[in-house]
Structure formats: C-alpha cells, structure tokens
Write a protein that holds these residues in place. Structure first.
Motif, PDB file in Angstrom:
ATOM      1  N   TYR A   1    -117.383  -4.004 -21.795  1.00 37.87           N
ATOM      2  CA  TYR A   1    -116.198  -4.265 -20.986  1.00 37.87           C
ATOM      3  C   TYR A   1    -115.211  -5.186 -21.708  1.00 37.87           C
ATOM      4  O   TYR A   1    -113.996  -5.051 -21.562  1.00 37.87           O
ATOM      5  CB  TYR A   1    -116.579  -4.821 -19.614  1.00 37.87           C
ATOM      6  CG  TYR A   1    -117.215  -3.773 -18.736  1.00 37.87           C
ATOM      7  CD1 TYR A   1    -116.554  -2.575 -18.466  1.00 37.87           C
ATOM      8  CD2 TYR A   1    -118.472  -3.960 -18.187  1.00 37.87           C
ATOM      9  CE1 TYR A   1    -117.132  -1.596 -17.671  1.00 37.87           C
ATOM     10  CE2 TYR A   1    -119.056  -2.985 -17.391  1.00 37.87           C
ATOM     11  CZ  TYR A   1    -118.381  -1.805 -17.136  1.00 37.87           C
ATOM     12  OH  TYR A   1    -118.956  -0.839 -16.363  1.00 37.87           O
ATOM     13  N   TRP A   2    -115.732  -6.108 -22.494  1.00 37.88           N
ATOM     14  CA  TRP A   2    -114.876  -6.965 -23.318  1.00 37.88           C
ATOM     15  C   TRP A   2    -114.101  -6.099 -24.313  1.00 37.88           C
ATOM     16  O   TRP A   2    -112.886  -6.214 -24.443  1.00 37.88           O
ATOM     17  CB  TRP A   2    -115.742  -7.995 -24.010  1.00 37.88           C
ATOM     18  CG  TRP A   2    -115.087  -8.892 -25.010  1.00 37.88           C
ATOM     19  CD1 TRP A   2    -113.788  -9.319 -25.029  1.00 37.88           C
ATOM     20  CD2 TRP A   2    -115.714  -9.498 -26.128  1.00 37.88           C
ATOM     21  NE1 TRP A   2    -113.577 -10.167 -26.097  1.00 37.88           N
ATOM     22  CE2 TRP A   2    -114.741 -10.283 -26.787  1.00 37.88           C
ATOM     23  CE3 TRP A   2    -117.003  -9.467 -26.639  1.00 37.88           C
ATOM     24  CZ2 TRP A   2    -115.035 -11.022 -27.936  1.00 37.88           C
ATOM     25  CZ3 TRP A   2    -117.289 -10.204 -27.764  1.00 37.88           C
ATOM     26  CH2 TRP A   2    -116.312 -10.969 -28.402  1.00 37.88           C
TER      27      TRP A   2
ATOM     28  N   GLN B   1    -111.577  -4.846 -20.110  1.00 42.04           N
ATOM     29  CA  GLN B   1    -111.783  -4.936 -18.666  1.00 42.04           C
ATOM     30  C   GLN B   1    -112.342  -6.337 -18.364  1.00 42.04           C
ATOM     31  O   GLN B   1    -113.544  -6.534 -18.221  1.00 42.04           O
ATOM     32  CB  GLN B   1    -112.701  -3.813 -18.186  1.00 42.04           C
ATOM     33  CG  GLN B   1    -112.076  -2.451 -18.417  1.00 42.04           C
ATOM     34  CD  GLN B   1    -112.949  -1.312 -17.964  1.00 42.04           C
ATOM     35  OE1 GLN B   1    -114.008  -1.508 -17.374  1.00 42.04           O
ATOM     36  NE2 GLN B   1    -112.509  -0.098 -18.249  1.00 42.04           N
ATOM     37  N   HIS B   2    -111.427  -7.269 -18.267  1.00 45.98           N
ATOM     38  CA  HIS B   2    -111.766  -8.684 -18.203  1.00 45.98           C
ATOM     39  C   HIS B   2    -112.682  -9.039 -17.039  1.00 45.98           C
ATOM     40  O   HIS B   2    -113.673  -9.745 -17.234  1.00 45.98           O
ATOM     41  CB  HIS B   2    -110.501  -9.531 -18.127  1.00 45.98           C
ATOM     42  CG  HIS B   2    -109.590  -9.319 -19.294  1.00 45.98           C
ATOM     43  ND1 HIS B   2    -108.482 -10.094 -19.497  1.00 45.98           N
ATOM     44  CD2 HIS B   2    -109.608  -8.438 -20.328  1.00 45.98           C
ATOM     45  CE1 HIS B   2    -107.862  -9.709 -20.598  1.00 45.98           C
ATOM     46  NE2 HIS B   2    -108.520  -8.695 -21.106  1.00 45.98           N
ATOM     47  N   LEU B   3    -112.344  -8.585 -15.851  1.00 46.37           N
ATOM     48  CA  LEU B   3    -113.135  -8.962 -14.677  1.00 46.37           C
ATOM     49  C   LEU B   3    -114.583  -8.522 -14.826  1.00 46.37           C
ATOM     50  O   LEU B   3    -115.509  -9.298 -14.575  1.00 46.37           O
ATOM     51  CB  LEU B   3    -112.526  -8.388 -13.397  1.00 46.37           C
ATOM     52  CG  LEU B   3    -113.279  -8.746 -12.107  1.00 46.37           C
ATOM     53  CD1 LEU B   3    -113.326 -10.262 -11.911  1.00 46.37           C
ATOM     54  CD2 LEU B   3    -112.630  -8.066 -10.900  1.00 46.37           C
ATOM     55  N   ALA B   4    -114.799  -7.295 -15.250  1.00 48.69           N
ATOM     56  CA  ALA B   4    -116.170  -6.790 -15.416  1.00 48.69           C
ATOM     57  C   ALA B   4    -116.923  -7.609 -16.468  1.00 48.69           C
ATOM     58  O   ALA B   4    -118.099  -7.949 -16.283  1.00 48.69           O
ATOM     59  CB  ALA B   4    -116.154  -5.310 -15.799  1.00 48.69           C
TER      60      ALA B   4
ATOM     61  N   VAL C   1    -117.784 -11.015 -14.919  1.00 47.74           N
ATOM     62  CA  VAL C   1    -118.826 -10.900 -13.892  1.00 47.74           C
ATOM     63  C   VAL C   1    -120.205 -10.783 -14.533  1.00 47.74           C
ATOM     64  O   VAL C   1    -121.199 -11.269 -13.978  1.00 47.74           O
ATOM     65  CB  VAL C   1    -118.540  -9.692 -12.968  1.00 47.74           C
ATOM     66  CG1 VAL C   1    -119.749  -9.324 -12.128  1.00 47.74           C
ATOM     67  CG2 VAL C   1    -117.337  -9.981 -12.078  1.00 47.74           C
ATOM     68  N   LEU C   2    -120.289 -10.198 -15.710  1.00 46.58           N
ATOM     69  CA  LEU C   2    -121.584 -10.000 -16.374  1.00 46.58           C
ATOM     70  C   LEU C   2    -122.060 -11.221 -17.160  1.00 46.58           C
ATOM     71  O   LEU C   2    -123.218 -11.266 -17.581  1.00 46.58           O
ATOM     72  CB  LEU C   2    -121.525  -8.768 -17.274  1.00 46.58           C
ATOM     73  CG  LEU C   2    -121.538  -7.459 -16.488  1.00 46.58           C
ATOM     74  CD1 LEU C   2    -121.026  -6.315 -17.337  1.00 46.58           C
ATOM     75  CD2 LEU C   2    -122.943  -7.177 -15.973  1.00 46.58           C
ATOM     76  N   ILE C   3    -121.218 -12.215 -17.340  1.00 48.48           N
ATOM     77  CA  ILE C   3    -121.638 -13.403 -18.100  1.00 48.48           C
ATOM     78  C   ILE C   3    -122.789 -14.146 -17.413  1.00 48.48           C
ATOM     79  O   ILE C   3    -123.820 -14.400 -18.059  1.00 48.48           O
ATOM     80  CB  ILE C   3    -120.437 -14.330 -18.390  1.00 48.48           C
ATOM     81  CG1 ILE C   3    -119.521 -13.674 -19.421  1.00 48.48           C
ATOM     82  CG2 ILE C   3    -120.910 -15.698 -18.875  1.00 48.48           C
ATOM     83  CD1 ILE C   3    -118.200 -14.410 -19.643  1.00 48.48           C
TER      84      ILE C   3
ATOM     85  N   LEU D   1    -110.572 -13.579 -24.133  1.00 48.63           N
ATOM     86  CA  LEU D   1    -109.830 -12.959 -23.032  1.00 48.63           C
ATOM     87  C   LEU D   1    -108.854 -13.921 -22.363  1.00 48.63           C
ATOM     88  O   LEU D   1    -107.872 -13.481 -21.765  1.00 48.63           O
ATOM     89  CB  LEU D   1    -110.794 -12.379 -21.998  1.00 48.63           C
ATOM     90  CG  LEU D   1    -111.662 -11.216 -22.503  1.00 48.63           C
ATOM     91  CD1 LEU D   1    -112.583 -10.714 -21.399  1.00 48.63           C
ATOM     92  CD2 LEU D   1    -110.808 -10.071 -23.040  1.00 48.63           C
ATOM     93  N   ASN D   2    -109.122 -15.225 -22.471  1.00 46.13           N
ATOM     94  CA  ASN D   2    -108.218 -16.205 -21.854  1.00 46.13           C
ATOM     95  C   ASN D   2    -107.333 -16.917 -22.866  1.00 46.13           C
ATOM     96  O   ASN D   2    -106.479 -17.710 -22.477  1.00 46.13           O
ATOM     97  CB  ASN D   2    -109.022 -17.250 -21.068  1.00 46.13           C
ATOM     98  CG  ASN D   2    -109.628 -16.674 -19.818  1.00 46.13           C
ATOM     99  OD1 ASN D   2    -109.052 -15.799 -19.192  1.00 46.13           O
ATOM    100  ND2 ASN D   2    -110.801 -17.145 -19.467  1.00 46.13           N
TER     101      ASN D   2
END
Length: 130
Positions: A27-28, A32-35, A38-40, A82-83
């Motif tokens: 996802y990275w 797809q940032h949110l996904a 969420v998996l971290i 991502l940030n």
C-alpha cells in the motif's frame, strides 16, 4: 522454532506480522496512505509478540530483535515518506543500523560456536534448512 508441525503462537504471530508487513509495503508503494498507516500497528504488534512468546536464548532473542528493528525501521520510513517528516526517516535509519548490527553480532557469534545453520534458520525469510 519447534519441530512439531503444529505452529506455535509465536510462529503464527510471525506469519501474521509478515503478511501485514507485505501489505503495508504494498500500500505504501501504491501510495494508498491510509491502508499503509492502518497496517503499521498490527505489523509491529505481531512481531513484538514473537519476542514475547518465541523461544528464549541469546541467539533467538537477538534475531527477533534484529527483525523487529527492521520492521520498526520500515514503519518509520513509511510514516516519514508519506508525511514528509524528516525525523521519521532519521529514526528509520537508526533502526536499520541497529538491525544490521544485531544481525552482524549474531552471525559473528554463530561462527564462533559453529551454530550458523541454526541462526540462518531463525531468519525464516532465508528459508535455509540444514
């Protein structure tokens, strides 16, 4: 690492953590940032459970710590990338270096006591069997 074909809780945790890690990285990669975010937590938690419930002994714990350092580094890199927050990239670099040092330590010590095959088996990603 048990010889019993039935997986231990630690082995199941490692499997779940590896799947979460793979998906987090996917996802990275796909942006797809949110996904990815969420998996971290489940990725890190599953791998921490391996240290808690896995086999004990210096070699085992050192290998688990190296893998956890790698997982945490990867998670920090995802967050930083991502940030756009440089401190997370710097922290990721530190954890990657820790993973390298721990891996080097356990391999060095395994040469000393001729247990390299055991050590390599602990790094299941290498899929080496004696």
């Amino acid at each position: 690492m048990s010889n019993n074909p039935k997986l231990t809780f630690a082995e199941k945790s490692e499997f779940v953590g590896s799947v979460c890690w793979l998906l987090m990285d996917y996802y990275w990669f796909k942006g797809q940032h949110l996904a990815a975010f969420v998996l971290i937590p489940p990725t890190i938690l599953a791998h921490l459970l391996v240290i808690i419930f896995g086999e004990k002994g210096f070699a085992y714990v050192t290998v688990y710590a190296a893998l956890n350092s790698w997982v945490i580094a990867n998670a920090l890199w995802v967050i930083g990338d991502l940030n756009g927050v440089e401190i997370f990239i710097t922290a990721a670099d530190t954890f990657f270096k820790l993973a390298i040092v721990l891996t080097g330590l356990v391999v060095f010590l395994s040469f000393r006591d001729k247990s390299l095959a055991l050590i390599l088996r602990l790094f299941r990603r290498f899929r080496i069997r004696p």
